[in-house]
Motif scaffolding. Sequence first.
Motif, mmCIF file in Angstrom:
data_model
loop_
_atom_site.group_PDB
_atom_site.id
_atom_site.type_symbol
_atom_site.label_atom_id
_atom_site.label_comp_id
_atom_site.label_asym_id
_atom_site.label_seq_id
_atom_site.Cartn_x
_atom_site.Cartn_y
_atom_site.Cartn_z
ATOM 1 N N THR A 5 -45.860 -42.930 -16.112
ATOM 2 C CA THR A 5 -45.078 -43.444 -17.237
ATOM 3 C C THR A 5 -43.586 -43.304 -16.957
ATOM 4 N N LEU A 6 -43.169 -42.162 -16.409
ATOM 5 C CA LEU A 6 -41.759 -41.920 -16.112
ATOM 6 C C LEU A 6 -41.226 -42.934 -15.104
ATOM 7 N N LEU A 7 -42.016 -43.259 -14.081
ATOM 8 C CA LEU A 7 -41.592 -44.257 -13.096
ATOM 9 C C LEU A 7 -41.365 -45.607 -13.764
ATOM 10 N N HIS A 8 -42.317 -46.040 -14.570
ATOM 11 C CA HIS A 8 -42.189 -47.347 -15.225
ATOM 12 C C HIS A 8 -41.045 -47.353 -16.236
ATOM 13 N N LEU A 9 -40.874 -46.255 -16.946
ATOM 14 C CA LEU A 9 -39.784 -46.186 -17.922
ATOM 15 C C LEU A 9 -38.430 -46.186 -17.208
ATOM 16 N N THR A 10 -38.355 -45.535 -16.052
ATOM 17 C CA THR A 10 -37.121 -45.556 -15.258
ATOM 18 C C THR A 10 -36.757 -46.980 -14.863
ATOM 19 N N LEU A 11 -37.744 -47.733 -14.435
ATOM 20 C CA LEU A 11 -37.500 -49.132 -14.057
ATOM 21 C C LEU A 11 -36.990 -49.923 -15.259
ATOM 22 N N ALA A 12 -37.590 -49.698 -16.437
ATOM 23 C CA ALA A 12 -37.133 -50.397 -17.643
ATOM 24 C C ALA A 12 -35.690 -50.023 -17.970
ATOM 25 N N GLU A 13 -35.353 -48.748 -17.858
ATOM 26 C CA GLU A 13 -33.989 -48.298 -18.149
ATOM 27 C C GLU A 13 -32.978 -48.910 -17.184
#
Length: 245
Positions: free
Chosen positions: A163-171
């Motif tokens: 989740t953190l990886l995907h959220l980082t990409l979104a940010e």
Amino acid sequence: MTRTESDGGADDRLTSVLRPVRAGNGFEEALEQILQILRLGLVPGGERLPAERDLAERLGISRVTLREVLKVLQDQRLVESRRGRYGGTFVLARTEAPGEHELRRRVAEVDIEDVLRFREVLEVGAAGLCAAHGLDDGPAGRLREALAGTRDAPLADYRRLDTLLHLTLAELSGSPSLTAQYAAVRARVNDLLDCIPLLVRNLEHSQHQHGALVEAVLDGDADGAREVMREHCGGTAALLRGFLT
């Protein structure tokens, strides 16, 4: 009725369900199709699935991949393997496990297709934006660090770091609105993921896709990043549809 006639009848019932899977998510899509067969009752409890060679040919996958799929179904006590002249993979009669009623209630309250489609739109868009705009050293380092976290993650902590990886990409896409919407839809996706088992084969495949995705983003390959992310979302969607719909 002879065993051959019974098997032939089962094969006829499966014609409208079994189809060749796409190369990118072979394991996940094959699992989705066989779970659909079991959920629809096309092969009732006590009856045998088609032979491995036949199933592998219909699905367009190797027998090695098919056996990985069947192992998941065995672990979930949906099928069992029997040896001998009349052996094969047999469907087990379903019994409701503790908490299954509550699980069905939770799933019924969610429009799974809407969640999955919205998630794909946001994820694919974020990946394309990051690659098209390019990332400076600081953001690129954050993305690499998030990817490294998923590589080293113990199984119990994998989904959080994923989740953190995907959220980082979104940010890093540069759109706070997209990030906020993604955080909300990812929370719903995680609720659904908590309803299905962690599958090591799927996690290994996801990790390979993560690496290809980050590489495409850092190379500035927007089309490649979007395509990898679309395929990645498709694998998760196949598992959720297979287990939950």
